[in-house]
Scaffold this motif. Sequence first.
Motif, PDB file in Angstrom:
ATOM      1  N   ARG A  84      94.604  41.939  47.154  1.00 52.62           N
ATOM      2  CA  ARG A  84      95.773  41.058  47.262  1.00 52.62           C
ATOM      3  C   ARG A  84      96.941  41.748  47.951  1.00 52.62           C
ATOM      4  N   VAL A 186      99.339  35.278  44.848  1.00 46.62           N
ATOM      5  CA  VAL A 186      98.728  35.670  46.128  1.00 46.62           C
ATOM      6  C   VAL A 186      97.388  34.967  46.301  1.00 46.62           C
ATOM      7  N   ASP A 187      96.650  34.822  45.214  1.00 44.63           N
ATOM      8  CA  ASP A 187      95.384  34.085  45.295  1.00 44.63           C
ATOM      9  C   ASP A 187      95.618  32.646  45.756  1.00 44.63           C
ATOM     10  N   TRP A 190      96.285  32.737  49.423  1.00 47.54           N
ATOM     11  CA  TRP A 190      95.031  33.094  50.102  1.00 47.54           C
ATOM     12  C   TRP A 190      94.109  31.884  50.202  1.00 47.54           C
ATOM     13  N   ARG A 194      89.995  33.374  50.679  1.00 50.13           N
ATOM     14  CA  ARG A 194      89.765  34.544  49.842  1.00 50.13           C
ATOM     15  C   ARG A 194      88.262  34.758  49.667  1.00 50.13           C
TER      16      ARG A 194
END
Length: 654
Positions: A84, A186-187, A190, A194
């Motif tokens: 991340r 952040v996920d 993403w 991801r």
Amino acid sequence: MFLPRFLWRTHATAAAYAAARRSPFAVRALHASPALRTIDMAKVDTTHRLAELRKLMKERNVDVYMVPSEDSHQSEYIAPCDARREYISGFTGSAGYAVITHDKAALSTDGRYFNQAAKQLDGNWELLKQGIHDVPTIQEWTADQAEGGRIVGVDPSVVTAADARKLAEKIRKKGGEYRAVDENLVDLVWGDKRPARPSENVIVQPEMYSGKSFADKIEELRKELDKKKSLGFVVSMLDEIAWLFNLRGNDIPYNPVFFSYAVVTPSTVTLYVDDSKLPEAVKKHLGDKVTIRPYEAIFEDVTALSREAFAASDKNDAQKKFLTSNRASWALNKALGGDEKVEEARSPVGDAKAVKNEVELEGMRQCHIRDGAALSEYFAWLEDQLINKKATLDEVDGVDKLEEIRKKHENFMGLSFDTISSTGPNAAVIHYKPEKGECSVIDPKAIYLCDSGAQYRDGTTDTTRTLHFTEPTEMERKAYTLVLKGNIALERVKFPKGTTGFALDALARQFLWAEGLDYRHGTGHGVGSFLNVHEGPIGIGTRVQYSEVSLAVGNVISDEPGYYEDGKFGIRIENMVMVREVETKHKFGDKPYLGFEHVTMTPHCRNLVDLSLLTEDEKKFIDEYHKEVYEKTSKYFDKDSLTLEWLKRETAPY
């Protein structure tokens, strides 16, 4: 040494590369697909990513958001899906911490990565150089941003409970608030780009390599829990779980571990892992004494376990708590009921794992002989190609050739980290990783530094050698010899039981210090047995944690001083050594005395040694070492006259 993971151009490429090259279980050829070498080292424009993150921060009433490098298990090296900090910042080094406010972004990293971070961070970021005078730590910088009642958020699963407490206090003193944000923001930024979480099969590490059954390890752990009067131990470090259950995995590049948790109580053992990753051989190995639960069930289960245990406790149990590692996550601490119900300590599993048994020690000896032979074959080939055949080879050509040679040897399971193959100025980049199309051609008239290692079923290797194929400069010879003297001084020391790696560090630096020289990395790290190439809790260096754990018989640790001149050259000499008891004329305080046994088996570079700087005793030591190297590895070259002649020359007495 283990290296940083670099930013993949596409996640599909990352997955393919990891499967093809980094797997410790499947050694496959990479050369069929050039795309596997396509890695983008250019700066990443993080403007859009930061804008999306800040939008989420505003929605959740977060003013400052923290993004550490680690995963939920505090792993030093991580799977692509957990990168991340790399994703949000564009910086690909293995160590660093990112903090984002609504109008600022800062990244902190240590001296190994100053050059790399300066090249990779775009204009959105401020670089905080750890350890430099007047540069705030990332905690200080974060606390400053919290002034005036601002809220600092973090995913509690990726920070330790101990770190969370310390930072919360700093932020509180500045008038701010530290808050757990259960969704990783952040996920969310993403999104579907991801990488998926790896789901590779687990394998059994038989007793012929582990030296002890997992049932015995569980019972020994239970004895420790009884001493501490603990209700149970929640194991969260991946290498500790792999070691405890005599299992190995393939979920993190180069590290034979698998995503899991474990809970051991006086009467139960539960392993939290995806059932699909466990072949029948593994289930048979675990038997009916280990309960298998889904990986994601850990937090709900330990919450219920804690409630049940404390509801049933009587006055005699009033002081009992659950034990976790001091590196367990804040989320795990919260799930168990918080500090009132949790005792944090250095992991008893980690301590036990660091002390290898006789089977593991013998495995280390044997795998280093094979690995040393592979390195000698590579160095002889490289010199012949560059000097005799006048071949043009780049740094990645060297990486590929060395891996090709290693694959021939018994019990090879893969590399233990990305190979550093570096020529001239690149050798001064402490954690350098060559990439095809961007790396340098190996210059026979310059220093060549190779730091590499492999995973074998019977052990893990990590060796650095620095070579020069023509005429080194006077400074190169002097620096190399000073580093060599430090390497020898550390290896030869005898010390009383109870001595730490912190206390021994200066021995390796003393000759450099005498000339006003030094290096910006540790001198030694623990190494696992077919496990992580960096293994705690021991180490040799100036980190405060190295003053907390004394070296013990059975520890395996590196001895790797170095010296680097930016833009010119770099030198590192790394041998793996094992702690053993030694004889001394006296035993002050009736203490046993300890020393080191070397296991690395490849020569030092004669061409770089300035004999005038060596004592007769040091020359004798090198001669004895080289004699041992020749005796143990020459058998591999019965049909290889090129390597045999090179080995004879490099191990000849001074």
